[in-house]
Every structure is written in structure tokens, then in C-alpha cells.
Design a protein around this motif. Structure first.
Motif: not given
Length: 363
Positions: A42, A223, A225, A237, A239, A246, A252, A261, A264
């Protein structure tokens, strides 16, 4: 499934500041299974580090645990013990849990090491205090640990001071200290952020190899990925102080369901996308000094529904292991079309991985 080593339920934490009360963690539920690598991802300020610091009992003096439990299951003298870590005093946490049962690697090794003490003494310290070893026994074990983390000429390095080592070697020493008392859980809070890319890859590989040897359960806070894709079994994840999605790492990365998500993943640089500009999620996270009404991500979500601004979404189940907190998964919600650029990225990643079936697709 294994019984979780760590189970966090309804964890809520606030901090009192001169401007008011910050509700930093707002009802977090999380499980870590034995031998599993869980990544918590996150933006900065989403609550990742506060969550794991609560596990370690090292939050600041202005904190208030408003609700929740952190159940830790471990073996003591052949008997399984269930302990709510939030019920232990700071003294008991240091004496019974920290370092001995749960260890934490921070992002900057220089903040974890004593600059006035040789690294060998720093490794031996925990062995003497927690495991009651004699100095000769602790010395031998420290040498073993330095070899385990891949440091050449450990006899010489035992006498070195932190400033005499490179960043990568310092982080290896910190990992050796954390592993000294054979903990069941290792928490890594952005352990490679301060290191260059080649050293970063070596440290990640090292942690992965040690985990396999020692059957550790690992939590990564990051953070990045790219790091998650390399090391994680499952992903949560975060926020605005909540877990919004999850699932397994494949779910994911290949089948994201929460718009955050998706954002990101879209903002990750790659070598396939032809656009010159990287995607960025519009707007900024909410100010947690104020009460959050509805879905905290709604003001930044171009797919937001009216209900998002009025009511907080529950966790919707997508599969046995995949959950997301978004009203877009409600049976009466309109279909959300994934951005074409993200869809192309995922298709490319699927083909490269060769481990995701055609039936696993966006609704």
C-alpha cells in the motif's frame, strides 16, 4: 489449511496528536500461516508499518489500541501456547517475544545496529540473554549465523564495526541478529529500500533460502510490487488503515478486483507498455484525522457508486482465498471494465508465468 501462527482480528489503533486523533488502523483482520510469506502492500501512510509494530509491541507513547486481538500461537517446551500479544506489557514483550519468538528487520540497518559495538558482540548479546549461552557457545553460534547469511571471513567480521561494512553486509548482519534465537516469525519492514538493485536481489534470495531452511513464517512490508511478485505466497492490500483486498499472489497480480489494487498494478513500470507516461492514481489518501464515511477510496475511484459515499463495503468473497472490500462486487452493481492497458499487462504476465488458466478472468 494450517492453523495460523498469527491471527489479527478487528485491530483498531489511533494516535493522539496536537491536531486531534488520527485513526491510523481501522479494523484490520489478517492471518499468517506457518511457513507462509505474506506481503502487506500500500501507499505510505496506509497503516502497514503501524500494523506490524503493534505485533512487536513497539508503538509510540501517544498510541491507543481501541479494539482487537493479536493471537500468536507458538510451541513452548512441547506445549502449544496461544497468547494475545496486546495483553502483554512492553517488558513481557521484550523478555518473552521480541527477538526470541518474533523478530523484525528494518529498512535501514544502521538504525538497528549499535555503532559503538563490534557486530560479533551484537549477535552474541541475544544468545547470552535469551538462550543463556556461555560466551564461547555464543561466539561459535555467531560465527555460524554469519556464515548462514553469506558473510565471508566471519572471524574477521566479528570484530568489525557497522561503519566498516557495506550496506548489504550490514543488512546481512541485522538478519543474523534477528535469526539468532530461532524465531518462528520474521517481519521485514522494507528490508531492501536502502540498498542498490543488485544487493536487493541477493538479500531477498537470502531471506527466501533461510525461510525454507528454518520453516519461518515471514511478513514483508513494502510498496514495491516487484518485490512482492518475487517473494510472496499471499498478499494483503492496505488503504487508509484497512485491508481492501487479500488473496494469493497470483489472484492479486492476475485477477485484481479492488480499483485501488488495479491502480497500484497500473502504476508499475514495465518493459511491455508502450506509453511514455506512467499511470498515477488521481487524488490523495483521506486525512484520517477526520471520520471516513463510506469507502475511503471512493473520491479517487472513477467507478465509484453512490453507495460508496454513504456506506463502508464489506469483504466480498471471490474464491476460497480471495476477498475484496468494494461495492463493485455486489450482485446488483454494474460491471466494471478493467483498463485495457492493465488487461494487456496481465495477459503478458500470464503467458510469461504459464500458470494461470483461462477460466480465471475478470467478471
Amino acid at each position: 489449511m494450517n492453523e495460523p501462527v498469527l491471527s489479527i482480528r478487528d485491530l483498531s489503533i489511533s494516535f493522539k496528536t496536537s491536531n486531534g486523533t488520527v485513526n491510523a488502523i481501522r479494523g484490520v483482520d489478517l492471518d499468517l500461516n506457518k511457513g507462509e510469506t505474506l506481503a502487506i502492500v500500500g501507499e505510505s501512510g496506509s497503516g502497514k508499518s503501524v500494523t506490524v509494530k503493534a505485533i512487536m509491541g513497539i508503538l509510540s507513547g501517544n498510541q491507543e489500541i481501541r479494539s482487537g486481538t493479536i493471537q500468536f500461537r507458538y510451541n513452548r517446551d512441547g506445549e502449544e501456547v496461544h497468547q494475545d500479544l496486546l495483553q502483554l506489557s512492553k517488558k513481557d514483550m521484550r523478555r518473552r517475544i521480541n527477538g526470541k519468538r518474533i523478530a523484525m528487520v528494518f529498512q535501514d540497518p544502521m538504525t538497528s545496529l549499535n555503532p559503538t559495538m563490534a557486530v560479533g558482540k551484537q549477535i552474541m548479546e541475544g544468545l547470552i540473554i535469551h538462550l543463556k549461552m556461555s560466551r564461547p557457545e555464543a561466539h561459535e553460534r555467531a560465527l555460524e549465523l554469519l556464515r548462514l547469511v553469506g558473510i565471508a571471513d566471519p572471524e574477521k567480521r566479528m570484530k568489525s564495526y557497522p561503519h566498516q561494512l557495506s550496506g548489504g553486509m550490514r543488512q546481512r548482519v541485522v538478519i543474523a541478529i534477528m535469526l539468532a534465537c530461532n524465531p518462528e516469525v520474521l517481519i521485514c519492514d522494507e528490508p531492501t529500500t536502502a540498498l542498490d538493485v543488485t544487493v536487493q536481489a541477493k538479500i531477498l534470495e537470502l531471506i527466501k533460502n533461510i525461510q525454507a531452511k528454518m520453516q519461518l513464517s515471514v511478513i514483508y512490508i513494502t510498496h514495491d510490487l516487484g518485490v512482492v511478485a518475487k517473494v510472496a505466497d499471499s498478499v494483503a492490500v492496505m488503504y487508509a488503515g484497512k485491508i481492501v483486498e487479500r488473496g494469493t499472489v497470483n489472484e492479486i497480480f492476475y485477477d485484481p478486483r479492488h480499483p485501488y489494487t488495479c491502480g497500484l498494478l497500473s502504476s508499475m513500470p514495465d518493459i511491455v507498455t508502450e506509453t511514455e507516461k506512467l499511470y498515477s492514481i488521481p487524488g490523495s489518501p483521506p486525512n484520517l484525522l477526520h471520520e471516513v464515511k463510506g469507502d475511503a477510496f471512493a473520491p479517487r475511484n472513477r467507478y465509484a457508486l453512490n453507495i460508496d459515499f454513504q456506506e463502508e463495503p464489506p469483504m466480498f468473497q471471490i474464491s476460497d482465498t480471495h476477498y475484496a472490500a468494494t461495492w463493485l462486487l455486489h450482485e446488483q452493481a454494474p460491471s466494471m471494465e478493467m483498463a485495457a492497458s492493465l488487461k494487456a499487462r496481465i495477459e503478458t504476465a500470464r503467458k510469461e508465468a504459464g500458470e494461470w488458466t483461462e477460466s480465471d478472468s475478470w467478471r
